[in-house]
Design a protein around this motif. Structure first.
Motif, PDB file in Angstrom:
ATOM      1  N   ALA A 330       0.831  -1.214   0.000  1.00 43.34           N
ATOM      2  CA  ALA A 330       0.000   0.000   0.000  1.00 43.34           C
ATOM      3  C   ALA A 330       0.858   1.255   0.000  1.00 43.34           C
ATOM      4  O   ALA A 330       0.452   2.301  -0.530  1.00 43.34           O
ATOM      5  CB  ALA A 330      -0.922  -0.015   1.217  1.00 43.34           C
ATOM      6  N   TRP A 337      -2.158   6.952  -6.286  1.00 45.24           N
ATOM      7  CA  TRP A 337      -3.573   7.326  -6.235  1.00 45.24           C
ATOM      8  C   TRP A 337      -3.708   8.799  -5.871  1.00 45.24           C
ATOM      9  O   TRP A 337      -4.577   9.506  -6.406  1.00 45.24           O
ATOM     10  CB  TRP A 337      -4.311   6.471  -5.210  1.00 45.24           C
ATOM     11  CG  TRP A 337      -4.687   5.087  -5.639  1.00 45.24           C
ATOM     12  CD1 TRP A 337      -4.485   3.930  -4.950  1.00 45.24           C
ATOM     13  CD2 TRP A 337      -5.371   4.710  -6.845  1.00 45.24           C
ATOM     14  NE1 TRP A 337      -4.967   2.853  -5.656  1.00 45.24           N
ATOM     15  CE2 TRP A 337      -5.528   3.302  -6.822  1.00 45.24           C
ATOM     16  CE3 TRP A 337      -5.849   5.422  -7.948  1.00 45.24           C
ATOM     17  CZ2 TRP A 337      -6.147   2.601  -7.842  1.00 45.24           C
ATOM     18  CZ3 TRP A 337      -6.471   4.711  -8.972  1.00 45.24           C
ATOM     19  CH2 TRP A 337      -6.610   3.329  -8.918  1.00 45.24           C
ATOM     20  N   ASP A 344     -10.402   8.839  -2.568  1.00 45.40           N
ATOM     21  CA  ASP A 344     -10.929   7.756  -1.751  1.00 45.40           C
ATOM     22  C   ASP A 344      -9.991   6.549  -1.752  1.00 45.40           C
ATOM     23  O   ASP A 344      -9.707   5.963  -0.707  1.00 45.40           O
ATOM     24  CB  ASP A 344     -12.334   7.364  -2.223  1.00 45.40           C
ATOM     25  CG  ASP A 344     -12.376   7.021  -3.704  1.00 45.40           C
ATOM     26  OD1 ASP A 344     -11.409   7.370  -4.411  1.00 45.40           O
ATOM     27  OD2 ASP A 344     -13.357   6.394  -4.145  1.00 45.40           O
ATOM     28  N   ARG A 345      -9.468   6.187  -2.929  1.00 45.52           N
ATOM     29  CA  ARG A 345      -8.557   5.051  -2.990  1.00 45.52           C
ATOM     30  C   ARG A 345      -7.217   5.391  -2.342  1.00 45.52           C
ATOM     31  O   ARG A 345      -6.589   4.528  -1.721  1.00 45.52           O
ATOM     32  CB  ARG A 345      -8.353   4.614  -4.435  1.00 45.52           C
ATOM     33  CG  ARG A 345      -9.625   4.085  -5.089  1.00 45.52           C
ATOM     34  CD  ARG A 345      -9.327   3.425  -6.410  1.00 45.52           C
ATOM     35  NE  ARG A 345     -10.535   2.899  -7.030  1.00 45.52           N
ATOM     36  CZ  ARG A 345     -10.560   2.207  -8.156  1.00 45.52           C
ATOM     37  NH1 ARG A 345      -9.415   1.955  -8.798  1.00 45.52           N
ATOM     38  NH2 ARG A 345     -11.694   1.767  -8.660  1.00 45.52           N
ATOM     39  N   ASP A 348      -7.808   5.004   1.361  1.00 42.82           N
ATOM     40  CA  ASP A 348      -7.858   3.593   1.740  1.00 42.82           C
ATOM     41  C   ASP A 348      -6.455   2.983   1.774  1.00 42.82           C
ATOM     42  O   ASP A 348      -6.116   2.208   2.683  1.00 42.82           O
ATOM     43  CB  ASP A 348      -8.721   2.815   0.748  1.00 42.82           C
ATOM     44  CG  ASP A 348     -10.196   3.199   0.849  1.00 42.82           C
ATOM     45  OD1 ASP A 348     -10.566   3.793   1.884  1.00 42.82           O
ATOM     46  OD2 ASP A 348     -10.947   2.921  -0.099  1.00 42.82           O
ATOM     47  N   ALA A 349      -5.648   3.332   0.791  1.00 47.41           N
ATOM     48  CA  ALA A 349      -4.292   2.772   0.740  1.00 47.41           C
ATOM     49  C   ALA A 349      -3.442   3.276   1.903  1.00 47.41           C
ATOM     50  O   ALA A 349      -2.699   2.515   2.533  1.00 47.41           O
ATOM     51  CB  ALA A 349      -3.631   3.120  -0.590  1.00 47.41           C
ATOM     52  N   ALA A 351      -4.592   4.289   4.801  1.00 49.85           N
ATOM     53  CA  ALA A 351      -5.116   3.668   6.020  1.00 49.85           C
ATOM     54  C   ALA A 351      -4.620   2.231   6.152  1.00 49.85           C
ATOM     55  O   ALA A 351      -4.249   1.776   7.239  1.00 49.85           O
ATOM     56  CB  ALA A 351      -6.645   3.704   6.007  1.00 49.85           C
ATOM     57  N   THR A 352      -4.588   1.515   5.035  1.00 55.19           N
ATOM     58  CA  THR A 352      -4.082   0.147   5.061  1.00 55.19           C
ATOM     59  C   THR A 352      -2.618   0.117   5.489  1.00 55.19           C
ATOM     60  O   THR A 352      -2.202  -0.730   6.285  1.00 55.19           O
ATOM     61  CB  THR A 352      -4.230  -0.497   3.675  1.00 55.19           C
ATOM     62  OG1 THR A 352      -5.608  -0.509   3.305  1.00 55.19           O
ATOM     63  CG2 THR A 352      -3.676  -1.915   3.665  1.00 55.19           C
TER      64      THR A 352
END
Length: 426
Positions: A330, A337, A344-345, A348-349, A351-352
């Motif tokens: 990530a 991204w 949004d992606r 998410d990345a 956060a991962t």
């Protein structure tokens, strides 16, 4: 002698010619390719000016006068390339008797095809005992010269000398030789090597740009150094000479950065890996790419400057999707991204990645402080024990409510499997 632009071919050839006055030095110029025999006429004019009294056959001088009017009146008959070459060979023989030992001809990549065929043919025939030293850019070598080199390499009749970029030691020597105040080789050799890829011209122009900035110049540990304005045209021309597939590949490489490899390139370009072999080899032959990386930062920056922002965002998105599909971390996916403005992606990345880091830290803590493992008290250095002794007055609670705080301290030592409060705090 071949190499990249700015690598030092012309300077080296100039010094060779200056050290041996018996050599005749000339070279191609921009625009020669459109004028037949332009380069040959330049060499002929220099030779005639050096040895005007050289004895030429009666038939040769008028033939050469087609290219050099100082040599007489040209004949009315139509030019015959074979007869012109024979006349030039006669001139070389006459100059050789007058003291000529060899020819140094630089920038053959600018030369016209007719001149190149004549000069290479004469060098290959070896009618006269002359040395021939040619200079050319590796990525722009004319086909006739490359074909001759292939044959000469097998026959052993010519040496192919390739000038390589400077290494760290040579770059340090270059910086030391300039004796610039505030630019010590110990500090600047490594940044200049990374920025210029060992190209002397690029390194010198970067130093010139740094000096021009004065107090605003970045320090040696800066992530980016200035791009000299004079090199923009050279880099743009170098990139403009590449094929369309190679340009696509080099743009993907510039945007992908450290994440670039064959898998990513094939995925972003929607191509089979075998389809990118030829453009990949082309970029390596031009010394734009080396071991999946750009030869120097200036090329990557030039490529990125030539991409519109909208196109760059789209390619960043395709790169991020390719990295995610290939199972890359990530931490690699998230920046692309974000550059593609797909928030949004990107979120998410990121956060991962944060969750994975937290999990790794938890696992490390459990491994370090898990049951049965001896711990060293940071405060007192006694393994497997922590102090429960009250803190000294200098470390007492400073809050007004300190007197009302429960006294959590006792005296002595206690066996524990967890780090003490003092140890964690420190």
């Amino acid at each position: 002698m071949q190499g990249d632009p700015g690598i030092g071919k012309s300077r080296l050839l100039e010094e060779v010619a200056a050290a041996r006055p018996s050599l005749l030095a000339s070279g191609g110029r921009i625009g020669d390719a459109r004028v037949p025999f332009a380069l040959l006429a330049r060499v002929l004019a220099l030779g005639h000016a050096r040895w005007p009294a050289a004895a030429l056959p009666n038939w040769a001088a008028p033939e050469l006068a087609r290219l050099e009017p100082e040599m007489g009146n040209p004949p009315d008959a139509r030019l015959d390339p074979l007869r012109l070459r024979q006349a030039f060979a006669a001139a070389l023989s006459a100059w050789s008797e007058a003291g000529l030992e060899g020819l140094v001809i630089d920038d053959l990549h600018h030369g016209d095809e007719a001149s190149l065929e004549c000069l290479i043919s004469l060098a290959n025939e070896g009618r006269t005992r002359l040395a021939w030293l040619f200079g050319v850019r590796s990525a722009e070598m004319p086909a006739v010269l490359r074909a001759w080199l292939d044959v000469a390499a097998v026959e052993g009749t010519a040496a192919d000398i390739r000038l390589e970029p400077l290494d760290g030691e040579a770059m340090a020597a270059l910086v030391d030789s300039l004796a610039l105040e505030g630019y010590a080789a110990s500090q600047w050799a490594a940044p200049l090597l990374r920025h210029s890829g060992g190209n002397p011209l690029f390194a010198l122009e970067t130093l010139r740009a740094l000096i021009a900035l004065g107090a605003k110049a970045p320090h040696a540990d800066a992530t980016r150094l200035p791009v000299p304005a004079g090199l923009d045209a050279l880099l743009a021309r170098l990139l403009g000479e590449r094929s369309e597939p190679a340009l696509k590949l080099v743009r993907v490489a510039a945007l992908a950065g450290a994440d670039f490899d064959a898998d990513v390139a094939a995925a972003v370009l929607d191509a089979h890996p075998l389809d990118i072999v030829a453009p990949w080899r082309e970029l390596e032959a031009a010394q734009l790419l080396s071991d999946r990386k750009f030869s120097h930062d200036l090329i990557a920056e030039a490529v990125l400057r030539g991409l519109p922002n909208d196109i760059a965002r789209v390619l960043h998105g395709r790169t991020a999707a390719a990295l995610a599909q290939l199972g890359r971390s990530a931490a690699r996916v998230a920046p692309h991204w974000a550059a593609a403005e797909v928030w949004d992606r990107a979120g998410d990345a990121f956060a991962t990645q944060r969750a994975r880091r937290a999990a790794h830290r938890g696992a490390a803590m459990r491994w370090r402080y898990g049951p049965g493992r001896p711990k060293a008290s940071i405060a007192h250095g006694r393994p497997g024990w922590r102090s429960t002794r009250a803190p000294p007055a200098s470390k007492a609670w400073s809050s007004p409510k300190a007197s009302k705080r429960p006294r959590a301290w006792s005296t002595g030592w206690t066996k524990t499997n967890r780090p003490s409060r003092n140890a964690c705090a420190r």
